[in-house]
Design an enzyme around this catalytic site. Structure first.
Site, PDB file in Angstrom:
ATOM      1  N   GLU A 111       0.840  -1.005  -0.045  1.00 52.46           N
ATOM      2  CA  GLU A 111       0.020   0.061  -0.075  1.00 52.46           C
ATOM      3  C   GLU A 111       0.956   1.313  -0.068  1.00 52.46           C
ATOM      4  OE1 GLU A 111      -2.697   2.912  -0.041  1.00 52.46           O
ATOM      5  OE2 GLU A 111      -3.104   0.717   0.005  1.00 52.46           O
ATOM      6  N   LYS A 133      -8.167  -1.366  11.360  1.00 55.03           N
ATOM      7  CA  LYS A 133      -7.573  -1.791   9.985  1.00 55.03           C
ATOM      8  C   LYS A 133      -6.136  -0.732   9.710  1.00 55.03           C
ATOM      9  CE  LYS A 133      -6.606  -2.063   5.250  1.00 55.03           C
ATOM     10  NZ  LYS A 133      -6.116  -1.366   4.433  1.00 55.03           N
ATOM     11  N   ASP A 174       4.775 -13.680  13.615  1.00 52.72           N
ATOM     12  CA  ASP A 174       3.603 -14.102  12.831  1.00 52.72           C
ATOM     13  C   ASP A 174       2.389 -13.085  12.833  1.00 52.72           C
ATOM     14  OD1 ASP A 174       1.113 -15.809  12.402  1.00 52.72           O
ATOM     15  OD2 ASP A 174       1.904 -17.347  14.006  1.00 52.72           O
ATOM     16  N   HIS A 189      -3.831   9.488  -0.304  1.00 52.97           N
ATOM     17  CA  HIS A 189      -3.984   8.418  -0.981  1.00 52.97           C
ATOM     18  C   HIS A 189      -3.523   8.399  -2.444  1.00 52.97           C
ATOM     19  CE1 HIS A 189      -5.568   4.954   1.885  1.00 52.97           C
ATOM     20  NE2 HIS A 189      -4.768   5.930   2.783  1.00 52.97           N
TER      21      HIS A 189
END
Length: 427
Positions: free
Chosen positions: A77, A264, A280, A377
């Site tokens: 991203e 998120k 992990d 973005h």
């Protein structure tokens, strides 16, 4: 490291080498040729057919408890690395992040069935506590010698999923200090090893015995305080930016739909560092989202408040991390990532992770509560679109800039712009 993003890649490597962060040999791990060999990946997973590469970037400017960290981040991203670097710089100028982390206490779960009366079974398990702990530690004596090992035994009796006529779910928790390891394998070994003893003590039958990824005994916390005047941007005063962040935070506290996206954003940063350092990340995600439900409904991992002329951010989440074991010892990229971070132990590592999550979240809610998330973005996404359209070298920035100015960040538009460059005769 001002202007780092504007330097050529060779200059970035030279900067890292001059700082003493990496050696010339380690720099090879930053190239496609430095990826793990097929022999290594074939040992890491079943049915290996190759190596899948993702970009590795550096989050800059992060100061945690007065200590500077370069943050390796593996992510596709475009906005993630830029967001962390920007937020960390702003917080750095306000004094940096403050963080702390718990000891590496993990939970192994042993499910017991056909045990008779729940309270009788509970008393028998707890009466055998020392026996259980001694047996558990016998499976990893080196861990106990290093100051870790099994520490406590707890019993939880949960309502039957089938209702009042079902057998209550009886769970034995084995609490284990895993020291510098994430601890999954050693906990699973201990949980499986003590299962026959628990059956012997209670007369019941054990089925599931495995670690829990809800590592709520292993929390990390980070916070920051930013003067309101330092928030001024986009032609808006700092008070307006702070109000937007506050309202966005309130939104996440009230609404699980918003909280999911809020978290998120937190995990955008944490996952990227986790991958870069061989952690992990799936276990980290599972634990974080489960912890977000600890009050009976899904909520935000971070919160923002206004306190005495400052915007204050706080985050708390479980972070089961390791500096030993897993792919860390055999993956050159993970080894390099940990070296770049400059952490001395796994608790420092958890503090950095928590600070990265809060920085990532700050950048997101700052944009969301002011000019909108798409402005930043799209500026970064435009570069990817330009490359997809065929732009290379200096043309990438030229095409990206024009795409943003036109407000149409599309591949077809980028191709039209590239074609227009070619139509202009060279001077």
């Amino acid at each position: 490291m001002p202007g780092f993003h504007r330097r050529r890649v060779e200059e970035r490597w030279m900067e890292l080498a001059l700082r003493g962060d990496v050696t010339a040999e380690e720099l090879r791990a930053l190239t496609p040729q430095g990826a793990p060999t097929f022999d290594i990946v074939n040992q890491m997973i079943e049915n290996a057919v190759g190596v899948f590469s993702l970009p590795l970037g550096l989050g800059l400017n992060l100061t945690v408890n007065g200590r500077d960290h370069l943050v390796p981040m593996v992510v596709e991203e475009p906005s993630v690395v830029a967001a962390v670097s920007f937020a960390a710089k702003l917080v750095r100028e306000a004094g940096g992040f403050t963080a702390d982390a718990d000891a590496s206490m993990m939970i192994g779960q042993v499910q017991l069935t056909r045990y008779g009366k729940p309270e009788v079974a509970r008393s028998r398990v707890l009466a055998g506590r020392e026996q259980i702990l001694t047996l558990a530690n016998s499976f990893h004596p080196a861990l106990e010698q290093r100051g870790g090992g099994a520490r406590d035994v707890q019993v939880r009796i949960l309502p039957a999923p089938e209702g009042p006529h079902g057998e209550p779910v009886f769970v034995v928790h084995l609490l284990v200090d895993t020291q510098e390891a994430m601890g999954a394998n050693l906990i699973n070994t201990m949980a499986e090893g003590i299962a026959p003893l628990i059956e012997q003590l209670t007369g019941g039958r054990v089925f599931a015995r495995i670690l829990s990824n809800l590592a709520d005994q292993r929390l990390a916390r980070a916070s920051c305080r930013i003067p309101l005047e330092a928030l001024a941007d986009f032609g808006l005063p700092g008070e307006d930016i702070a109000e937007g962040i506050l309202q966005t935070s309130r939104f996440a506290e009230a609404d699980p739909y918003r909280a999911a996206t809020h978290n998120k954003g937190v995990m955008n940063g944490i996952d990227a560092v986790a991958i870069a350092t061989g952690q992990d990340w799936r276990a980290i995600e599972a634990g974080a989202h489960a912890y977000a439900c600890r009050h009976g409904r899904y909520g935000p991992l971070s919160r923002w408040t206004l306190e005495q002329g400052h915007l204050v951010g706080r985050i708390e989440l479980p972070l089961a991390l390791g500096l030993v074991g897993g792919p860390i010892k055999i993956h050159p990229g993970a080894q390099l990532g940990l070296k770049l971070l400059h952490v001395d132990n796994v608790r420092q590592l958890a503090m950095v992770f928590a600070a990265v999550g809060l920085a990532q979240n700050f950048a997101a809610v700052r944009a969301l509560g002011s000019v909108g998330i798409q402005k930043g973005h799209m500026a970064l996404h435009a570069r990817c679109v330009a490359v997809t359209a065929g732009a290379r070298g200096v043309d990438v920035e030229r095409v990206a800039l024009l795409l943003v100015e036109r407000g149409n960040v599309k591949v077809d538009t980028a191709r039209e712009i590239l074609a227009s460059f070619q139509e202009v005769p060279a001077p």
